[in-house]
Structures are given as C-alpha cells and as structure tokens.
Motif scaffolding. Structure first.
Motif, PDB file in Angstrom:
ATOM      1  N   SER A  36      49.937  20.440  23.010  1.00  0.00           N
ATOM      2  CA  SER A  36      49.215  20.803  24.226  1.00  0.00           C
ATOM      3  C   SER A  36      47.806  21.179  23.801  1.00  0.00           C
ATOM      4  O   SER A  36      47.443  21.018  22.634  1.00  0.00           O
ATOM      5  N   HIS A  37      47.023  21.702  24.724  1.00  0.00           N
ATOM      6  CA  HIS A  37      45.633  22.002  24.371  1.00  0.00           C
ATOM      7  C   HIS A  37      45.505  23.091  23.311  1.00  0.00           C
ATOM      8  O   HIS A  37      44.508  23.151  22.619  1.00  0.00           O
ATOM      9  N   ASN A  38      46.513  23.944  23.151  1.00  0.00           N
ATOM     10  CA  ASN A  38      46.410  24.991  22.141  1.00  0.00           C
ATOM     11  C   ASN A  38      47.574  25.015  21.152  1.00  0.00           C
ATOM     12  O   ASN A  38      47.717  25.959  20.387  1.00  0.00           O
ATOM     13  N   ARG A  39      48.402  23.981  21.149  1.00  0.00           N
ATOM     14  CA  ARG A  39      49.513  23.898  20.193  1.00  0.00           C
ATOM     15  C   ARG A  39      49.389  22.619  19.397  1.00  0.00           C
ATOM     16  O   ARG A  39      49.118  21.557  19.932  1.00  0.00           O
ATOM     17  N   ARG A  40      49.650  22.751  18.103  1.00  0.00           N
ATOM     18  CA  ARG A  40      49.403  21.638  17.197  1.00  0.00           C
ATOM     19  C   ARG A  40      50.485  21.584  16.116  1.00  0.00           C
ATOM     20  O   ARG A  40      51.017  22.604  15.703  1.00  0.00           O
ATOM     21  N   VAL A  41      50.792  20.374  15.671  1.00  0.00           N
ATOM     22  CA  VAL A  41      51.715  20.166  14.550  1.00  0.00           C
ATOM     23  C   VAL A  41      50.895  19.655  13.382  1.00  0.00           C
ATOM     24  O   VAL A  41      50.133  18.697  13.513  1.00  0.00           O
ATOM     25  N   LYS A  42      51.052  20.316  12.236  1.00  0.00           N
ATOM     26  CA  LYS A  42      50.351  19.914  11.012  1.00  0.00           C
ATOM     27  C   LYS A  42      51.350  19.801   9.878  1.00  0.00           C
ATOM     28  O   LYS A  42      52.373  20.482   9.856  1.00  0.00           O
ATOM     29  N   VAL A  43      51.039  18.946   8.941  1.00  0.00           N
ATOM     30  CA  VAL A  43      51.741  18.923   7.662  1.00  0.00           C
ATOM     31  C   VAL A  43      50.716  19.430   6.657  1.00  0.00           C
ATOM     32  O   VAL A  43      49.588  18.936   6.613  1.00  0.00           O
ATOM     33  N   ARG A  44      51.085  20.441   5.896  1.00  0.00           N
ATOM     34  CA  ARG A  44      50.102  21.028   4.983  1.00  0.00           C
ATOM     35  C   ARG A  44      50.728  21.439   3.667  1.00  0.00           C
ATOM     36  O   ARG A  44      51.930  21.657   3.569  1.00  0.00           O
ATOM     37  N   ASN A  45      49.876  21.524   2.688  1.00  0.00           N
ATOM     38  CA  ASN A  45      50.261  21.987   1.361  1.00  0.00           C
ATOM     39  C   ASN A  45      49.757  23.415   1.246  1.00  0.00           C
ATOM     40  O   ASN A  45      48.554  23.655   1.307  1.00  0.00           O
ATOM     41  N   TRP A  46      50.675  24.364   1.099  1.00  0.00           N
ATOM     42  CA  TRP A  46      50.307  25.765   0.986  1.00  0.00           C
ATOM     43  C   TRP A  46      51.088  26.391  -0.161  1.00  0.00           C
ATOM     44  O   TRP A  46      52.305  26.269  -0.215  1.00  0.00           O
ATOM     45  N   GLN A  47      50.384  26.983  -1.068  1.00  0.00           N
ATOM     46  CA  GLN A  47      50.963  27.604  -2.266  1.00  0.00           C
ATOM     47  C   GLN A  47      51.854  26.618  -3.023  1.00  0.00           C
ATOM     48  O   GLN A  47      52.926  26.962  -3.504  1.00  0.00           O
ATOM     49  N   LYS A  85      53.589  24.107  -1.938  1.00  0.00           N
ATOM     50  CA  LYS A  85      54.739  23.564  -1.219  1.00  0.00           C
ATOM     51  C   LYS A  85      54.257  22.867   0.046  1.00  0.00           C
ATOM     52  O   LYS A  85      53.248  23.225   0.625  1.00  0.00           O
ATOM     53  N   ILE A  86      55.023  21.875   0.489  1.00  0.00           N
ATOM     54  CA  ILE A  86      54.705  21.132   1.701  1.00  0.00           C
ATOM     55  C   ILE A  86      55.415  21.806   2.875  1.00  0.00           C
ATOM     56  O   ILE A  86      56.600  22.139   2.790  1.00  0.00           O
ATOM     57  N   TRP A  87      54.682  21.997   3.981  1.00  0.00           N
ATOM     58  CA  TRP A  87      55.211  22.664   5.173  1.00  0.00           C
ATOM     59  C   TRP A  87      54.890  21.838   6.414  1.00  0.00           C
ATOM     60  O   TRP A  87      53.837  21.226   6.511  1.00  0.00           O
ATOM     61  N   VAL A  88      55.795  21.869   7.383  1.00  0.00           N
ATOM     62  CA  VAL A  88      55.530  21.362   8.722  1.00  0.00           C
ATOM     63  C   VAL A  88      55.223  22.600   9.549  1.00  0.00           C
ATOM     64  O   VAL A  88      56.076  23.475   9.725  1.00  0.00           O
ATOM     65  N   ASP A  89      53.990  22.691  10.027  1.00  0.00           N
ATOM     66  CA  ASP A  89      53.510  23.883  10.712  1.00  0.00           C
ATOM     67  C   ASP A  89      53.328  23.575  12.192  1.00  0.00           C
ATOM     68  O   ASP A  89      52.526  22.714  12.548  1.00  0.00           O
ATOM     69  N   ILE A  90      54.078  24.261  13.038  1.00  0.00           N
ATOM     70  CA  ILE A  90      53.972  24.119  14.488  1.00  0.00           C
ATOM     71  C   ILE A  90      53.412  25.444  14.976  1.00  0.00           C
ATOM     72  O   ILE A  90      54.065  26.482  14.853  1.00  0.00           O
ATOM     73  N   ARG A  91      52.199  25.421  15.508  1.00  0.00           N
ATOM     74  CA  ARG A  91      51.495  26.677  15.737  1.00  0.00           C
ATOM     75  C   ARG A  91      50.582  26.623  16.954  1.00  0.00           C
ATOM     76  O   ARG A  91      50.073  25.582  17.331  1.00  0.00           O
ATOM     77  N   GLU A  92      50.382  27.803  17.559  1.00  0.00           N
ATOM     78  CA  GLU A  92      49.385  27.960  18.609  1.00  0.00           C
ATOM     79  C   GLU A  92      48.043  28.265  17.963  1.00  0.00           C
ATOM     80  O   GLU A  92      47.985  28.930  16.920  1.00  0.00           O
ATOM     81  N   PHE A  93      46.994  27.790  18.581  1.00  0.00           N
ATOM     82  CA  PHE A  93      45.636  28.030  18.105  1.00  0.00           C
ATOM     83  C   PHE A  93      44.845  28.742  19.183  1.00  0.00           C
ATOM     84  O   PHE A  93      45.189  28.672  20.366  1.00  0.00           O
ATOM     85  N   TYR A  94      43.814  29.450  18.773  1.00  0.00           N
ATOM     86  CA  TYR A  94      42.911  30.097  19.714  1.00  0.00           C
ATOM     87  C   TYR A  94      41.482  29.803  19.290  1.00  0.00           C
ATOM     88  O   TYR A  94      41.229  29.400  18.158  1.00  0.00           O
ATOM     89  N   VAL A  95      40.554  29.982  20.215  1.00  0.00           N
ATOM     90  CA  VAL A  95      39.150  29.693  19.938  1.00  0.00           C
ATOM     91  C   VAL A  95      38.402  31.010  19.777  1.00  0.00           C
ATOM     92  O   VAL A  95      38.521  31.910  20.614  1.00  0.00           O
ATOM     93  N   LYS A  96      37.654  31.124  18.681  1.00  0.00           N
ATOM     94  CA  LYS A  96      36.819  32.296  18.428  1.00  0.00           C
ATOM     95  C   LYS A  96      35.512  31.796  17.843  1.00  0.00           C
ATOM     96  O   LYS A  96      35.511  31.073  16.844  1.00  0.00           O
ATOM     97  N   ASP A  97      34.421  32.182  18.458  1.00  0.00           N
ATOM     98  CA  ASP A  97      33.084  31.764  18.018  1.00  0.00           C
ATOM     99  C   ASP A  97      32.976  30.244  17.913  1.00  0.00           C
ATOM    100  O   ASP A  97      32.388  29.710  16.983  1.00  0.00           O
ATOM    101  N   GLY A  98      33.609  29.556  18.842  1.00  0.00           N
ATOM    102  CA  GLY A  98      33.530  28.099  18.878  1.00  0.00           C
ATOM    103  C   GLY A  98      34.430  27.393  17.870  1.00  0.00           C
ATOM    104  O   GLY A  98      34.388  26.173  17.760  1.00  0.00           O
TER     105      GLY A  98
END
Length: 103
Positions: free
Chosen positions: A44-55, A57-70
């Motif tokens: 949706s406009h503020n929810r996103r699915v990402k695949v990322r490498n963190w520490q 390890k590979i993760w599927v990240d399903i997360r809400e986002f917000y806007v701050k300072d553009g």
C-alpha cells in the motif's frame, strides 16, 4: 573506583555470552540507496516488502513506513522473516487462502 561504579560499568557492556545491556542502536537513516536491499513490492502507500541483508543474514522484511523531512523511513510496525520462516509461510499459502475463503 567504587564497587558500585565498577559494577555499573560491567552491566553496561555485553558479556561474551551476549548478556548485559543491549548495544546502542544506530540512528535511523533512509536506506533507499543501500545496495543490500531490494524492494520487492509496495503493498500500500505506506507498506512495503523488501529482501535485505542485515548482519550477514538474508531477511524478508514486511514493514510500514512513515515520512519525516521528506524521507521515507521504516517504522516499528512490521516483521522480518528469516529465509526459513518465509519458506514456511509460503508453503502454507494455500491453507491461508482457504481460511480466508471460509471466513
């Protein structure tokens, strides 16, 4: 140095087995230019699915986002699934669809 100060100092640093105070978090930044992340889709406009490498390890990240300072920044609401957890969820997609149809 008093015993109390020394003890507090010991409690603030994690021990070899990982116990103790958690490490300080790095400040949040907009990581849209980060090459370790692949935006798979916007749910949706503020929810996103990402695949990322963190520490490392590979993760599927399903997360809400917000806007701050553009800038779009990741919020607290979301879940990061390991590859094994993602595969387990994916393997049960039919059962989830069936339960949705019944409700």
């Amino acid at each position: 140095m008093s015993r109390r100060f020394k003890r507090k100092e010991e409690d603030e640093s994690p021990s070899e087995d990982g116990h103790g105070a958690p490490p300080k978090k790095a400040p949040r930044t907009d990581s849209s230019g980060d090459s370790d992340e692949i935006v798979v889709c916007d749910i949706s406009h503020n929810r996103r699915v990402k695949v990322r490498n963190w520490q490392g390890k590979i993760w599927v990240d399903i997360r809400e986002f917000y806007v701050k300072d553009g800038k779009q920044l990741p919020g607290k609401k979301g879940i990061s699934l390991s590859v094994d957890q993602w595969k387990m969820l994916r393997d049960h997609a039919e059962e989830i669809d069936k339960a949705l149809a019944e409700s």
